[in-house]
Scaffold this motif. Sequence first.
Motif, PDB file in Angstrom:
ATOM      1  N   CYS A  22       0.812  -1.135   0.162  1.00 20.09           N
ATOM      2  CA  CYS A  22       0.048   0.065   0.154  1.00 20.09           C
ATOM      3  C   CYS A  22       0.803   1.264  -0.025  1.00 20.09           C
ATOM      4  O   CYS A  22       0.493   2.073  -0.674  1.00 20.09           O
ATOM      5  N   LEU A  23       1.934   1.265   0.823  1.00 21.59           N
ATOM      6  CA  LEU A  23       2.811   2.487   0.889  1.00 21.59           C
ATOM      7  C   LEU A  23       3.421   2.837  -0.329  1.00 21.59           C
ATOM      8  O   LEU A  23       3.733   3.706  -0.884  1.00 21.59           O
ATOM      9  N   ALA A  24       4.001   1.539  -0.809  1.00 16.02           N
ATOM     10  CA  ALA A  24       4.555   1.496  -2.311  1.00 16.02           C
ATOM     11  C   ALA A  24       3.813   2.281  -3.440  1.00 16.02           C
ATOM     12  O   ALA A  24       4.272   2.875  -4.310  1.00 16.02           O
ATOM     13  N   ALA A  25       2.334   1.707  -3.545  1.00 13.63           N
ATOM     14  CA  ALA A  25       1.700   2.020  -4.477  1.00 13.63           C
ATOM     15  C   ALA A  25       1.227   3.512  -4.250  1.00 13.63           C
ATOM     16  O   ALA A  25       1.087   4.106  -5.403  1.00 13.63           O
ATOM     17  N   VAL A  26       0.966   4.165  -3.000  1.00 15.04           N
ATOM     18  CA  VAL A  26       0.823   5.530  -2.950  1.00 15.04           C
ATOM     19  C   VAL A  26       2.027   6.298  -3.311  1.00 15.04           C
ATOM     20  O   VAL A  26       1.889   7.233  -3.780  1.00 15.04           O
ATOM     21  N   ARG A  27       3.123   5.792  -2.750  1.00 18.05           N
ATOM     22  CA  ARG A  27       4.386   6.886  -3.411  1.00 18.05           C
ATOM     23  C   ARG A  27       4.415   6.863  -4.908  1.00 18.05           C
ATOM     24  O   ARG A  27       4.813   7.630  -5.626  1.00 18.05           O
ATOM     25  N   ALA A  28       4.287   5.597  -5.696  1.00 16.77           N
ATOM     26  CA  ALA A  28       4.156   5.610  -7.056  1.00 16.77           C
ATOM     27  C   ALA A  28       3.195   6.418  -7.728  1.00 16.77           C
ATOM     28  O   ALA A  28       3.470   7.003  -8.622  1.00 16.77           O
ATOM     29  N   THR A 138      11.067  -0.368  -8.810  1.00 19.17           N
ATOM     30  CA  THR A 138      11.554  -1.560  -8.145  1.00 19.17           C
ATOM     31  C   THR A 138      10.918  -1.797  -6.878  1.00 19.17           C
ATOM     32  O   THR A 138      10.434  -2.965  -6.190  1.00 19.17           O
ATOM     33  N   THR A 139      10.322  -0.563  -5.967  1.00 13.69           N
ATOM     34  CA  THR A 139       9.807  -0.988  -4.770  1.00 13.69           C
ATOM     35  C   THR A 139       8.554  -1.522  -4.909  1.00 13.69           C
ATOM     36  O   THR A 139       7.759  -2.370  -4.264  1.00 13.69           O
ATOM     37  N   VAL A 140       7.474  -0.967  -5.831  1.00  9.21           N
ATOM     38  CA  VAL A 140       6.502  -1.717  -6.102  1.00  9.21           C
ATOM     39  C   VAL A 140       6.332  -3.324  -6.396  1.00  9.21           C
ATOM     40  O   VAL A 140       5.710  -4.084  -6.008  1.00  9.21           O
ATOM     41  N   ALA A 141       7.450  -3.433  -7.321  1.00  7.76           N
ATOM     42  CA  ALA A 141       7.358  -4.892  -7.847  1.00  7.76           C
ATOM     43  C   ALA A 141       8.112  -5.683  -6.737  1.00  7.76           C
ATOM     44  O   ALA A 141       7.509  -6.779  -6.707  1.00  7.76           O
TER      45      ALA A 141
END
Length: 256
Positions: A22-28, A138-141
């Motif tokens: 969730c955090l990675a998706a929000v940042r992306a 890379t974070t989301v993946a």
Amino acid sequence: MFWVLLLLLAWVATGSACARLCLAAVRAAAVDEQAGRGHDLTLYEAAFLSGGPARVAELTLVSMARRRRLLLAHTGWVTVVDPDGRDDMERSVLGAIGPRGQSEIAPVRRTAATAEAMRRLADHLVAAGLAVPDGARTTVAGAVRQVRAAAAAVLALGAVALLLPGQDPGDRGLVALWFALPLVLALSCLAIARIEVHPYTRWASPAGQRLLGGLSRHSSATGDDRTYLTAVAVRGVRAIGEPELRAAFAHRERPR
């Protein structure tokens, strides 16, 4: 009641993995909605957002070849006709070809894709909100992989809990129900991530994709020079109309 400890492990694995996703998706997705407004993409920018540094190098080679400043042979070699680069990208390509004025296309493309001019172009597009930073991709993946691993761990822990000796048949149904909850959470996060994150390309942010969409509708390899190069920037070398010129890019780099 040993299965309760296994359930706790399942919840910890699932909760941490879903929180990271969730955090990675929000940042992306944290891209300024005004990004790209009033911005007209250059050909180099369009090529980078469509196919990354390699596409920019290919576009530069094709552009210089159409102006008879380079000769691209169907054998996979490039020869310099005009050694004066008109911009940083052309100078990067000429530098990759080398002082002899002739080289295979594949190593030229690879070297030009890592040049300083390419890094400056990437930084500019990221700062403008049109390109996706490397870290976001890379974070989301990595977060998606972690949620998948958590789902597999829940299944494994649930199977172990169901196989523990000394349980009544009625208790097994209750155990399966409790382990189904973290599994449903993990699968739901993966489904949401596929809907929300899957449309992201490797290079272009949502704002960059909107600008590329306008170019794609008007690009053709049969129009004037600008339209022709736009088609190459958006669709790559497969948009090249001349068979011999397209064949020049089909050769891979030979091992040294």
